[in-house]
Write an enzyme that holds these catalytic residues in place. Structure first.
Site, PDB file in Angstrom:
ATOM      1  N   CYS B 450      44.971  36.777  64.799  1.00 39.29           N
ATOM      2  CA  CYS B 450      45.029  37.937  65.699  1.00 39.29           C
ATOM      3  C   CYS B 450      45.676  39.099  64.970  1.00 39.29           C
ATOM      4  O   CYS B 450      45.037  40.102  64.700  1.00 39.29           O
ATOM      5  CB  CYS B 450      45.844  37.599  66.946  1.00 39.29           C
ATOM      6  SG  CYS B 450      45.024  36.440  68.041  1.00 39.29           S
ATOM      7  N   GLU B 452      48.526  38.462  62.385  1.00 42.29           N
ATOM      8  CA  GLU B 452      49.597  37.872  61.609  1.00 42.29           C
ATOM      9  C   GLU B 452      49.628  38.335  60.156  1.00 42.29           C
ATOM     10  O   GLU B 452      48.664  38.170  59.428  1.00 42.29           O
ATOM     11  CB  GLU B 452      49.469  36.342  61.652  1.00 42.29           C
ATOM     12  CG  GLU B 452      49.546  35.750  63.045  1.00 42.29           C
ATOM     13  CD  GLU B 452      48.204  35.649  63.770  1.00 42.29           C
ATOM     14  OE1 GLU B 452      47.800  36.670  64.384  1.00 42.29           O
ATOM     15  OE2 GLU B 452      47.568  34.614  63.727  1.00 42.29           O
TER      16      GLU B 452
END
Lengths: 296, 807
Positions: B450, B452
């Site tokens: 997502c 990171e």
């Protein structure tokens, strides 16, 4: 000194260039039939009442220091008010909203610097209304204070104000958003309650002073859209000197609900909201390149 | 404006299958969209055959894993689809999705659920049921990682897990979240084999770890050979197909495919076409070896492939259009690969087919210079034209990148399907530097999954599970008990009625928080050890420095950097709840302290006035309101303080990030009413976004509140911003949005994503999904088809979108 402000909007992107904070002054000498902010017209404080949010808990009745709130047929009715605003404070559903608060120049500054970092090169603060120039002394005091912070200033005005006042305000203003609602003075009077002689004179004076001006023409279908009117406005603006350009502002009707909230009647219910081809055509008449970025 | 928006959506519906630059791409894209997600038993069957064949033989675990991968790749079906230019599928055909019984064994019941569930089903054939029943389940039962995890974690861990305090990423999928860097384009697998052999030759047999190191390196080498052979099988198949092919053009294409698959990934690619195919085989190797989270990602595609691009364009080998066609074919390959079938809590925390392969463009190069190039813009064209949910495209914006790049990205976002997401390249770099990475590794890093942050090609950064901050508050208010189940799962930190002040409550919360975080961290150490010892990933290890140099597996700490993340969820909901408790109960005493638990337990039934007060009359996060934002900071700092820097098993540290995927829905479903006026079992706030509908001061206020969190202490935060179409309909709106993003990034904001769609359209789509099957929305760190979301998520997104405070 304090001024009466009925709203402050952050991330305003339609009131001048860039990201702006718009301060809406309460009170206006004009009464345009299509007014988008009906609560801006009165110079007095008033209330919005959202009936659908009201759960009839009657906390407001108990809190009222003037003892003048009643419920009639399940809806709030208000009598004499001394604006203690307790009713608004206690209303759990936020169904009561006071319209109009007093701000000092420092209060305005404190608010607008919250978004200082977003203004970038051309964003800043817009004074709108109502008619901001009608609270002239407060406005000038505020402008002076904001200018010290190097903020970009826009004033959104009807132009219906003593000439020397608008010229004085121009000293602290980076850009004017200046409305012309109709070129024909008698029609202007019918539509707005005042004739346009002073407005056109002020625009000329203002442009002579070298001010940066966007002339905004609200285009209301069936009311002031005719080609003759638009061409007259265009010719007039073209005859002026200085940094001046035209921007059409097209009619919309999403403000109709506000009339109900402040207990006013809206008289232009039947107007059809302009579509893109209409907007393009009127822009053409005004000689403006209608930004067809409308890819949504 | 509203009317216009709807028209556009309807028009796109007509073109649902008809996107792509030419007939080939449209055909492949359509095929991909029409393919049905299918449960493939092929890998499980081959894996089981292999394991049986070596039973009783003394083989090191890494060697065995390398051999297993090689066996699978040498025996699995080869798929070359009609008109494909980039080839290779993990399953037997597009969207055939294998299982990984060595990690998590699907029971017959699981298969039935997969086959029949309404949302996100995978078709399971009768044959699959039969093979599972007769071969797979009997062999793997009792031997899986998942079973070992649940056997070894503590009872406290299990209680907390069951109550929904946290989730566990590794119970069904292997550690992943990693990304390729540029070295794979400089080296073929044969060069990696050379490195491995050199390392083997340099091993010292008096080294106490000699056997382990030799085992690991042997596994790596075999895995490489497996992937090379897999590519050559494609070459052979393409050649065979070319003999049958009547169309002379396709015949040539097949011969070209054969030539390329013969060459890469064994050798380093020589041009753009080879580079894409090279990556794709490596990608398939990684995702066949294990089911690591977030599949695998190509990382900085524009940066890594620009030399090929420039060279091919300049030499006339390929035209820009030909390169674009290859990229669009490449895009389809990602879309052909749904996530491995998840079940239980894991399916709830990540309720999507998306497997989160992320492609980054923009940012800076190794010297810190603006890395935006022509290819970056071409990639944005591809994203816009393809309009598919996978891969997950993200632009990385450094202060050094030109506005026109960000503006072009915003134009694509404006078309309304949530892609690309926008990341702050400078913040990502500073986050990595804070964690101790060297500056070049930090500059060449980016984001995956997502949101990171990671040092691409050099880091094992594993997400270990979401952490439910709001549930911990609920347990605190109930003195260690879970009011939903009545079970005691926490520690006794005092009766709420006896707290003298808000500070008493906060310190009780802090103790409870520490208690559960310690449980989670201890559990993670157990799980990391299991993977380190039992489930090496020798192929992935080749790709991540310095596993070869250290002769140590990726899962055992072989990487240069090793981070383990715990993801905090519900910061908006917990902030608003604490803010309301502080103001309404402890300060203004509008609601008596001894009524709080009663009101929450009643789920506000009979307490509508109280609920409205809590909803409307308290200070909420997301409004640039110091009272609430200070509480947010306190909770954030506590969460950070009890995690960051603690040692993990792999020799690195624990870190935090703040993202939810879809877990805020699951986490909400285990929590009763909360003191911010949220009713029981409703979703929590997602990412670091304010509670849905509570931000009433517009986007600048949201950004200022969100910026009060110290993003640089995280490895990623997720901010979801709703934007009504009218707000960015023209140049002016676009420029304002650009300024908004730049300002957020100046404040060190990590990431921002936009949903550009009006609530009315979403409501219609909910009513008549059949008319809106192409409607893609941004969920949380990824985009998904609106129709694939469950009702709770749909409602949440409608609410998120409906709230247009700044029109």
């Amino acid at each position: 000194m304090k001024g009466l402000v009925f709203d402050i909007k952050r991330y305003s992107i339609n009131d001048g260039p860039g990201i702006r904070t718009t301060i809406f002054f309460k009170g206006c000498p004009l009464k345009c039939l299509w007014c988008h902010n009906p609560e801006s017209q009165s110079f007095e404080r008033q209330f919005f009442y959202y009936k659908d949010k009201c759960i009839s808990c009657k906390f407001c009745v108990a809190s009222c220091s003037a003892d003048s709130i009643k419920f009639v047929d399940g809806a709030l009715k208000r009598g004499e008010c001394n604006f203690c605003l307790k009713c608004e404070e206690v209303c759990p559903g936020n169904s009561i909203k006071s319209v109009g608060s007093y701000y000092s120049a420092e209060d305005v500054l404190d608010f607008v610097v919250k978004d200082y970092h977003f203004y970038g090169l051309n964003g800043g603060v817009t004074f709108s209304g109502g008619e901001p120039l009608f609270q002239f002394d407060f406005l000038i005091e505020t402008l002076k204070l904001l200018k010290k912070e190097n903020l970009n200033i826009a004033i959104d005005t009807s132009g219906f104000i003593a000439t020397e006042k608008i010229l004085e305000a121009a000293k602290y203003t980076d850009i004017f958003l200046y409305d012309i609602k109709h070129f024909d003075s008698s029609k202007h009077k019918i539509l707005t309650g005042v004739d346009n002689t002073l407005i056109l004179k002020n625009l000329k004076e203002l442009s002579n002073s070298g001010a940066n001006i966007i002339v905004r023409i609200p285009i209301i279908p069936g009311i002031n859209e005719d080609e003759e009117n638009l061409i007259n406005i265009k010719k007039f603006v073209k005859s002026l000197q200085g940094k001046i350009k035209i921007e059409p502002v097209f009619y919309h009707n999403i403000m109709q609900g506000k009339y109900e909230l402040c207990g006013k009647k809206y008289s232009l219910n039947d107007i059809v909201v302009p579509d893109n081809s209409y907007k393009r055509e009127k822009s053409r008449v005004l000689g403006v390149d209608y930004d067809e970025a409308n890819r949504m | 404006m509203t009317k216009q928006t709807e028209c556009k959506v309807i028009n796109l519906n007509g073109g649902y299958f008809e996107r792509g630059m030419n007939e080939r791409v449209r055909f492949l894209r359509k095929n991909s969209l029409l393919s049905v997600e299918t449960f493939s038993f092929e890998r499980a069957k081959l894996l089981t055959e292999f394991y049986k064949s070596v039973e009783g033989k003394k083989i090191g675990i890494a060697t065995k894993r390398g051999m297993a991968l090689k066996y699978i790749l040498e025996n699995k079906a080869i798929y070359i689809g009609e008109d494909e230019l980039i080839v290779g599928e993990r399953g037997e055909f597009p969207k055939a999705t294998p299982s990984y019984p060595e990690i998590s064994l699907h029971s017959l019941g699981d298969l039935q659920i997969l086959n029949s569930r309404e949302k996100l089903p995978y078709k399971v054939s009768d044959e699959a049921f039969k093979i599972y029943e007769e071969e797979i389940i009997p062999y793997w039962e009792g031997k899986t990682i998942r079973e070992e995890i649940f056997e070894k974690v503590s009872e406290e861990w299990k209680r907390a897990y069951k109550a929904g305090i946290f989730t566990e990423f590794m119970e069904q999928r292997a550690p992943g979240h990693t990304v390729a860097d540029g070295k794979i384009y400089d080296k073929g697998l044969k060069d990696f084999i050379k490195d491995i052999e050199n390392k083997i030759n340099s091993l010292d047999n008096s080294d106490p770890y000699f056997e382990e190191k030799l085992d690991e390196l042997t596994g790596m080498k075999i895995a490489c050979e497996g992937v090379i052979n897999y590519a050559k099988r494609h070459a052979k198949k393409a050649r065979e197909m070319s003999l049958q092919e009547k169309d002379p053009i396709r015949k040539q294409e097949l011969l070209k495919i054969a030539e390329i698959c013969e060459y890469v990934p064994e050798n380093a690619p020589r041009n753009f076409y080879e580079a894409l195919q090279h990556y794709w085989f490596i990608h398939l190797g990684v995702i066949t070896e294990l089911n690591g989270w977030d599949a695998f990602s190509p990382g900085r595609l524009d940066l890594n492939l620009y030399p090929f691009y420039r060279n091919d364009i300049e030499s006339g080998r390929f035209t820009k259009d030909e390169i674009k066609e290859l990229l669009e074919c490449f895009w389809v390959k990602f879309n052909n690969h749904p996530a491995p079938p998840k079940v239980g809590v894991t399916a709830e925390e990540s309720s999507t087919y998306t497997d989160f392969a992320q492609i980054n463009f923009g940012g800076v190069d190794k010297d810190g210079q603006d890395a935006v190039n022509d290819l970056s813009f071409l990639l944005l064209d591809v994203v816009e034209e393809m309009r598919i949910v996978q891969p997950n495209a993200s632009v990385h914006i450094s202060r050094k990148n030109p506005d026109r790049f960000l503006k072009r990205a915003l134009e694509v976002i404006r078309t309304g399907f949530g892609q690309p997401a926008i990341f702050n390249a400078d913040a990502v770099m500073q986050e990595l530097l804070r964690q101790g990475k060297n500056i070049v590794d930090a500059r060449l890093g980016g984001t995956s999954g997502c949101v990171e942050s990671g040092a691409f090609g050099k880091e094992n950064y594993t997400l270990t599970g979401y952490f439910n901050l709001v549930k911990v508050l609920e347990i605190t208010l109930n003195n260690g008990f879970d009011p939903v189940t009545g079970e005691k799962i926490g520690i006794e930190t005092g009766q709420f009625e006896n707290f003298k002040s808000f500070e008493d409550l906060l310190s009780a919360f802090e103790r409870q928080l520490k208690y559960f975080l310690d449980i989670k961290i201890k559990g993670n150490l157990v799980i990391e050890e299991i993977y380190a010892k039992k489930m090496p990933a020798p192929f992935l290890s080749i790709l991540i420095d310095d596993c070869i140099k250290n002769a140590k597996d990726y899962n055992a700490g072989g990487a240069r950097y090793n981070s383990s993340y715990i993801q905090g969820v519900g910061i908006g909901t917990i902030t608003d709840s604490l803010s309301a408790l502080k103001e309404i109960v402890f300060e203004k005493k509008l609601i008596p302290q001894n009524m709080v638990l009663k009101i929450l337990k009643s789920n506000f039934e009979g307490y509508e006035v109280e609920r409205l007060i809590l909803k409307n009359k308290t200070k909420k996060y997301g409004n640039d309101e110091p009272y609430a934002d200070e509480i947010m900071k306190k909770v954030f700092e506590m969460f950070f303080g009890y995690i960051d820097g603690k040692p993990n098993y792999k020799g690195g540290q624990f870190r935090i990030n703040m993202l939810p995927t879809t877990v805020h829905v699951y986490f909400g479903s285990v929590i009763g009413a909360t003191f911010d006026g949220r009713k029981a079992f409703e979703p929590l706030s997602e990412g670091i976004s304010p509670v849905q509908g509570s931000d009433i001061n517009g986007p600048t206020a949201v950004i200022k509140s969100a910026s009060k969190m110290d993003h640089l202490k995280t490895g990623g935060t997720l901010l979801n911003m709703k934007v009504t179409p009218s707000l960015i309909k023209d140049e002016k709106g676009l420029n304002a949005l650009l300024q908004l993003v730049r300002t957020y990034f100046m404040f060190d904001g990590h990431h921002i994503q936009f949903n550009v769609i009006d609530a009315k359209t979403l409501k219609k789509a909910k009513e008549k999904p059949e008319n809106y099957r192409d409607l893609i929305v941004r969920v949380a760190g990824y985009s998904d088809y609106f129709c694939n979301l469950n009702d709770k998520l749909k409602n949440e997104i409608i609410e998120r979108t409906e709230h247009e405070s700044f029109v």
